[in-house]
Write an enzyme that holds these catalytic residues in place. Structure first.
Site, mmCIF file in Angstrom:
data_model
loop_
_atom_site.group_PDB
_atom_site.id
_atom_site.type_symbol
_atom_site.label_atom_id
_atom_site.label_comp_id
_atom_site.label_asym_id
_atom_site.label_seq_id
_atom_site.Cartn_x
_atom_site.Cartn_y
_atom_site.Cartn_z
ATOM 1 N N GLY A 1 30.314 35.446 -21.611
ATOM 2 C CA GLY A 1 29.274 35.347 -22.631
ATOM 3 C C GLY A 1 28.023 34.642 -22.140
ATOM 4 O O GLY A 1 26.892 35.079 -22.425
ATOM 5 N N TYR B 1 48.652 39.153 -23.647
ATOM 6 C CA TYR B 1 47.193 39.245 -23.568
ATOM 7 C C TYR B 1 46.764 40.704 -23.422
ATOM 8 O O TYR B 1 45.841 41.173 -24.099
ATOM 9 C CB TYR B 1 46.691 38.413 -22.383
ATOM 10 C CG TYR B 1 45.204 38.491 -22.138
ATOM 11 C CD1 TYR B 1 44.307 37.814 -22.954
ATOM 12 C CD2 TYR B 1 44.694 39.231 -21.067
ATOM 13 C CE1 TYR B 1 42.931 37.877 -22.721
ATOM 14 C CE2 TYR B 1 43.325 39.302 -20.832
ATOM 15 C CZ TYR B 1 42.450 38.624 -21.657
ATOM 16 O OH TYR B 1 41.102 38.684 -21.436
ATOM 17 N N THR C 1 36.917 43.780 -13.828
ATOM 18 C CA THR C 1 37.909 43.288 -12.876
ATOM 19 C C THR C 1 37.885 41.765 -12.885
ATOM 20 O O THR C 1 37.262 41.152 -13.747
ATOM 21 C CB THR C 1 37.607 43.865 -11.472
ATOM 22 O OG1 THR C 1 38.714 43.573 -10.618
ATOM 23 C CG2 THR C 1 36.314 43.297 -10.890
ATOM 24 N N LYS D 1 40.853 23.338 -5.706
ATOM 25 C CA LYS D 1 41.893 22.812 -4.801
ATOM 26 C C LYS D 1 41.313 22.435 -3.433
ATOM 27 O O LYS D 1 41.589 21.366 -2.904
ATOM 28 C CB LYS D 1 42.994 23.862 -4.604
ATOM 29 C CG LYS D 1 44.039 23.887 -5.706
ATOM 30 C CD LYS D 1 45.155 24.851 -5.321
ATOM 31 C CE LYS D 1 46.298 24.813 -6.323
ATOM 32 N NZ LYS D 1 47.413 25.689 -5.883
#
Length: 313
Positions: free
Chosen positions: A17, A137, A165, A188
């Site tokens: 959005g 989902y 995608t 990470k």
């Protein structure tokens, strides 16, 4: 859409959005309607109805959704199917009852069967079993597609559904518990670099292949299709190229500047072996992605440094 059209972007603070809002502003659209989930809870039919009746938007980008990676989908399946069904049902129906011009519904490539042939063509929808880890989902998103198509057939509405995608970019979710693979890797590797940790653990074998689209490219495609496409068929949005998780991890490591090792935890799930979308239809409609993965990763990491690490520190 003309530059003064009243445009509602549902979910304007999220990855998708916020990118759509940026793109609309860049192209000179000035009459944007934006509401946070605290201002209008899209799961609440009465709030959605009141909002549409008051604001009367002409165009709707339905980018609001409850989203997450393998961990979140696995742990909160009820939340994912319930919240997404409520959001899209309320918005699509309110849009119809308030006579909006056009709606664009954001789906996901997880709607396709787990073992569908690659690359994924639009007509593979509902031809096989879904990936179990994100089935709730995916089923919600399939229901959204079918709702748009059904309203078009019964009521003559102009609702289009696009299937992006894997996405990344500004305003991504970098929470290690609920994020998707790319933002999780950025965080990470960054934290391992900061704390001088000798290795970074990556889930799975590293062999699955994924396609990654920069969020600003997706936004450009959405605005383009809103202006140039009418039809009941879904449209994939992607780059048409994929990369293994192992290669992706190495690219993120390089962008972040981490010098330790990468270790793969093969006891953790890999998910779908490959997920590459066929973008033939999108390209034939006159649109192609323009941001390559290296440039996109640089931008995404810089956004992370400017926004996430600033909050943490």
């Amino acid at each position: 859409m003309n530059k003064e059209s009243k445009i509602y972007v549902a979910g304007h603070r999220g990855l998708v959005g916020s990118a759509i809002v940026r793109r609309l502003k860049e192209q000179g659209y000035t009459n944007l309607i934006l509401r946070t989930s605290k201002e209008v809870d899209l799961r609440d039919k009465e709030q959605v109805d009141n909002f549409f009746e008051t604001e009367k938007p002409e165009y709707v980008f339905l980018a609001a959704a409850k989203v997450g990676g393998i961990v979140a989908n696995n742990e909160y399946p009820a939340d994912f199917i319930r919240d997404n069904l409520l959001i899209q049902t309320n918005v699509i129906d309110a849009a119809y009852r308030n006579n909006i011009e056009k709606l664009l519904f954001l789906g996901s490539t997880c709607i396709y069967p787990k073992l569908a042939p690659q690359p994924l063509k639009e007509d593979y929808l509902l031809t096989g079993e879904l990936e179990p880890t994100n089935e709730p989902y995916a089923i919600a998103k399939i229901a959204g597609i079918k709702m748009c198509q059904s309203y078009n057939r019964q009521y003559g509405t102009k609702y289009i559904s696009v299937m992006p995608t894997n996405l990344y970019g500004p305003n991504d979710n970098f929470d290690l518990h609920t994020s998707h693979v790319l933002p999780a890797l950025i965080r990470k590797f960054h934290e391992a670099k900061e704390m001088n940790v000798p290795h970074v653990e990556v889930w799975g074998t590293g062999s699955p292949k994924r396609e990654f689209l920069y969020s600003d490219d997706l936004a450009d495609a959405c605005v383009y299709l809103m202006n140039n496409y009418v039809g009941n068929e879904i449209v994939n949005i992607g780059v048409g190229e994929d990369i293994s998780i192992k290669e992706l991890a190495q690219k993120v490591k390089a962008v972040v500047g981490y010098e330790g090792d990468i270790q793969f935890d093969t006891s953790k799930p890999d998910g779908t072996p490959r997920k590459l979308v066929d973008v033939t239809k999108l390209n034939s409609l006159g649109w192609k992605a323009s941001t390559n993965l290296e440039d996109g990763l640089e931008k995404a990491y810089q956004w992370f440094l400017d926004n996430i690490t600033a909050k943490v520190n």
